[in-house]
Enzyme design. Structure first.
Site, short mmCIF file in Angstrom:
data_model
loop_
_atom_site.label_atom_id
_atom_site.label_comp_id
_atom_site.label_asym_id
_atom_site.label_seq_id
_atom_site.Cartn_x
_atom_site.Cartn_y
_atom_site.Cartn_z
N ARG B 8 44.45 34.18 39.32
CA ARG B 8 43.18 34.92 39.34
C ARG B 8 42.99 35.75 38.07
O ARG B 8 41.87 35.92 37.60
CB ARG B 8 43.07 35.84 40.57
CG ARG B 8 44.17 36.89 40.65
CD ARG B 8 43.94 37.90 41.75
NE ARG B 8 45.13 38.75 41.94
CZ ARG B 8 45.07 40.05 42.20
NH1 ARG B 8 43.90 40.67 42.33
NH2 ARG B 8 46.18 40.74 42.36
N SER B 35 39.29 42.41 42.84
CA SER B 35 40.38 41.54 43.27
C SER B 35 40.28 40.15 42.67
O SER B 35 41.29 39.55 42.30
CB SER B 35 40.39 41.42 44.79
OG SER B 35 40.53 42.69 45.39
N GLU B 56 28.70 36.36 52.32
CA GLU B 56 29.16 35.14 51.64
C GLU B 56 28.20 33.96 51.78
O GLU B 56 28.14 33.10 50.92
CB GLU B 56 30.56 34.74 52.15
CG GLU B 56 31.65 35.76 51.80
CD GLU B 56 31.65 36.97 52.72
OE1 GLU B 56 30.96 36.93 53.76
OE2 GLU B 56 32.36 37.95 52.40
N PHE B 81 36.91 33.38 52.96
CA PHE B 81 35.49 33.63 53.23
C PHE B 81 34.60 32.63 52.51
O PHE B 81 33.57 32.22 53.03
CB PHE B 81 35.15 35.07 52.84
CG PHE B 81 36.14 36.07 53.37
CD1 PHE B 81 36.69 37.03 52.54
CD2 PHE B 81 36.57 36.00 54.69
CE1 PHE B 81 37.65 37.92 53.03
CE2 PHE B 81 37.53 36.88 55.18
CZ PHE B 81 38.07 37.84 54.35
N HIS B 107 42.97 34.47 46.21
CA HIS B 107 43.74 34.94 47.38
C HIS B 107 43.92 33.85 48.41
O HIS B 107 43.94 34.10 49.62
CB HIS B 107 43.07 36.18 47.99
CG HIS B 107 43.11 37.37 47.09
ND1 HIS B 107 42.43 37.42 45.90
CD2 HIS B 107 43.78 38.54 47.19
CE1 HIS B 107 42.68 38.58 45.29
NE2 HIS B 107 43.50 39.29 46.04
N ASP B 115 47.67 41.61 53.80
CA ASP B 115 46.42 41.58 54.56
C ASP B 115 46.55 40.76 55.84
O ASP B 115 45.82 40.99 56.80
CB ASP B 115 45.27 41.01 53.71
CG ASP B 115 44.62 42.08 52.84
OD1 ASP B 115 43.79 41.71 51.99
OD2 ASP B 115 44.94 43.27 53.01
N ARG B 165 46.63 35.23 44.44
CA ARG B 165 46.82 36.64 44.16
C ARG B 165 48.11 36.89 43.38
O ARG B 165 48.18 37.75 42.51
CB ARG B 165 46.86 37.42 45.47
CG ARG B 165 47.23 38.89 45.31
CD ARG B 165 47.37 39.58 46.65
NE ARG B 165 47.85 40.95 46.48
CZ ARG B 165 48.87 41.48 47.15
NH1 ARG B 165 49.51 40.79 48.06
NH2 ARG B 165 49.22 42.73 46.93
#
Lengths: 277, 312
Positions: B8, B35, B56, B81, B107, B115, B165
């Site tokens: 990322r 993020s 989204e 998402f 992620h 998470d 991530r």
């Protein structure tokens, strides 16, 4: 208001209605109710308001129209054919295998269709994207959209509503085909989206409520919308599902059922007889 | 030891470079720009960065609208998402009309870490590759990410790029030449073929070393483009080795392993084992602990390789 113009637009709406009936009779399936309720709006948009060129469907400065309630494809197709985007004979191929006139509009197949739709709730987001591009490029084209009232049960519509106000998309003017019906009955019985005018206003839109079958009303509403600055415009058009065909008017069952030959004949005769007000 | 860089991070930097070269590039995010690293682009080109907030479905539709005007939207949020919440929007409003939208979702997989399960998508590759007209790329390191993002901008049509991530070691050299749709042969071998994607490519290389010390010759290929998959290279190398192990930070249902099984099942059936998440949800934890707990490591690949060799 120009009397001649109004008569012309009413004649166009009549042609559009007749073509809707004819193409659906031929196809044997499709959506008459929600197509007929929007015919007057389409007439004004395509034969008065929008800056488009049927010989130049990709003209970068053109106004765009998004049919968010994609099942009303027949009214879009009838209008595009009447405007000259493709030959009228093609209307008889609706929903047939291999036809460019798919059951729900396919932007890759039909000149004049700006985005493929059919799954409700998505078109306003797309309209916003187009309008945002205009703002980024300093372009002056406008983006119009047609939503259904049942469609306002979809959450994504409200995501898009929020977005348009936040980004001050005053180059967006959306119509809401407020015919009060959906497949399973009256919208107020199934899942009431009311009060729609208050909701759209609360989301930061300029809201007008008009008679969706009055050409003068539609013209005035668009004129007003064109002068709104800093907010998107919502024109809630009170309509009758199936408008123009007495046995279809305000009947939920005519949402997605094509008229048979005899019904089509009666419908066409009625539409023909209807005199301009 | 070379620095570990998250894919990322490489994405964020590459977006800025792209933005400098092409003013039609626009970037959209759904409240996760710090993020996803689209914040890098937002800082330099604030007018071309569009935050839609936590929405989204609207994210994808808005990108589609921008794409119809000739803009090149890069759209980011967490993979869960992007591909989950907005699956139908991607399918109906981007892929069906073949719009030029690049979905770079971050992620992905278990390494989103603490998470936990609600955020750990192990289905995203499966979802995206099942959509017609969609190109699916899973870069293995920073260098490959930069190349993949540039390639995505240059190709016409919808692309899904899967990013992570976690900082990952370099698998490719700086002079790496990326060709989308082509598997990368990292190591030749004769006893078993190890096919990896994303962070598991490095694990495959480690496993190959381990197997080598046991006298087993393992070939390793990196399949960064899950769709369209390089059938030719897969079949050719399975013909040479006769046994195959796939490894991915994804469910064994529907991802790389399934894609490889589809190819081999039709063209060259061979003993095969899929290393990946065994049809379970993830959980909260430190990313490295999670990878070990769920069997996403070199050791699992080694065991799988030994098993498939026995079945030859």
């Amino acid at each position: 208001m120009d009397r001649q113009k109004i008569i012309l637009l009413e004649e166009k709406a009549k042609e559009i209605r007749k073509d809707i009936i004819t193409m659906l009779r031929e196809a044997g399936s499709g959506h008459p109710g929600g197509s007929l309720s929007a015919a007057d709006i389409f007439s004004v948009l395509y034969f008065h308001e929008m800056k488009i060129d049927s010989q130049n469907p990709h003209w970068p400065e053109r106004d765009r129209f998004v049919l968010s309630k994609g099942h009303a494809a027949p009214v879009l197709y009838a209008t595009l054919a009447e405007k000259g985007f493709f030959p009228k004979e093609d209307l008889l191929t609706l929903r047939k295998i291999g036809s460019k006139l798919q059951g729900h509009p396919d932007m890759r197949k039909v000149p004049g269709v700006e985005i493929s739709t059919g799954s409700l709730g998505q078109g306003l987001s797309v309209a916003n994207g187009m309008a945002l591009a205009a703002k980024l490029d300093g372009a002056s084209y406008r983006v119009y959209a047609l939503l259904g009232d049942g469609e306002c049960q979809e959450g994504q519509i409200w995501e898009a509503a929020m977005f348009a106000a936040h980004y001050k998309l005053d180059n967006v003017a959306a119509f809401l085909d407020h015919n009060g019906l959906q497949i399973d009955g009256r919208t107020t019985d199934v899942m009431s989206p009311e009060p729609l005018d208050e909701k759209w206003r609360a989301f930061g839109w300029d809201v007008q409520v008009i008679d969706g079958h009055s050409i003068p009303d539609i013209l005035s509403a668009l004129e007003h919308a064109g002068r709104v600055k800093g907010k998107p415009s919502m024109i809630i058009a009170n309509t009758i599902k199936g408008k123009g065909v007495s046995f279809m008017e305000d009947v939920a069952g005519w949402h997605g059922m094509a008229p048979k030959a005899e019904e089509a004949e009666r419908a066409l005769a009625e539409i023909d007889q209807r005199r301009s007000e | 030891m070379t620095a570990k860089i998250a894919t990322r991070e490489a994405y964020g930097k590459t977006l800025v470079k792209l933005g400098e070269k092409n003013d039609q590039i626009v970037v959209l995010d759904a409240d996760l720009s710090k993020s996803t690293k689209t914040a890098d682009f937002a800082k330099v080109f604030p007018k071309r960065f569009i935050n839609v907030g936590i929405a989204e479905q609207n994210l994808m539709g808005t990108a589609a609208g921008l794409a119809t005007t000739g803009k090149i939207p890069f759209v980011s949020t967490f993979a869960m998402f992007a591909t989950g919440r907005a699956f139908e929007q991607i399918r109906n409003t981007i892929a069906y009309p073949k719009l030029n939208v690049k979905i770079a979702a971050t992620h992905a997989g278990l390494t989103v870490g603490e998470d936990g399960a609600s955020h750990q998508t192990v289905e995203d590759i499966s979802l995206m590759r099942s959509i017609p007209n969609m190109t699916v790329i899973v870069p293995s390191d920073a260098v490959e990410t930069e190349a993949a993002v540039i390639a995505a901008a240059e190709m016409t049509g919808p692309v899904y790029i899967r990013l992570g991530r976690l900082g990952v070691p370099a698998v490719n050299q700086d002079d790496y030449h990326f060709q989308w749709g082509k598997a990368v042969v990292l190591r030749e071998g004769t006893d078993v073929l190890l096919i990896g994607t994303g962070i598991m490519v490095d694990a495959c290389l480690q496993a190959a070393e381990s197997l080598h010390s046991e006298g087993i010759s393992a070939g390793v290929i990196n399949i960064h483009t899950i769709k369209p998959i390089d059938r030719e290279t897969i079949v050719k190398m399975v013909k040479t080795t006769g046994a195959v192990v796939t490894a991915e930070e994804h469910s064994v249902i529907g991802g790389l392993g399934s894609a490889v099984a589809e190819v081999l099942g039709e063209e060259y059936p061979a003993p095969m084992k899929r290393v990946g998440v065994q049809d379970t949800f993830g959980e909260s934890g430190n990313p490295l602990d999670l990878l070990n707990k769920y069997g996403l490591n070199a050791q699992s690949i080694v065991l799988a390789a030994q098993e498939v060799i026995k079945r030859k």
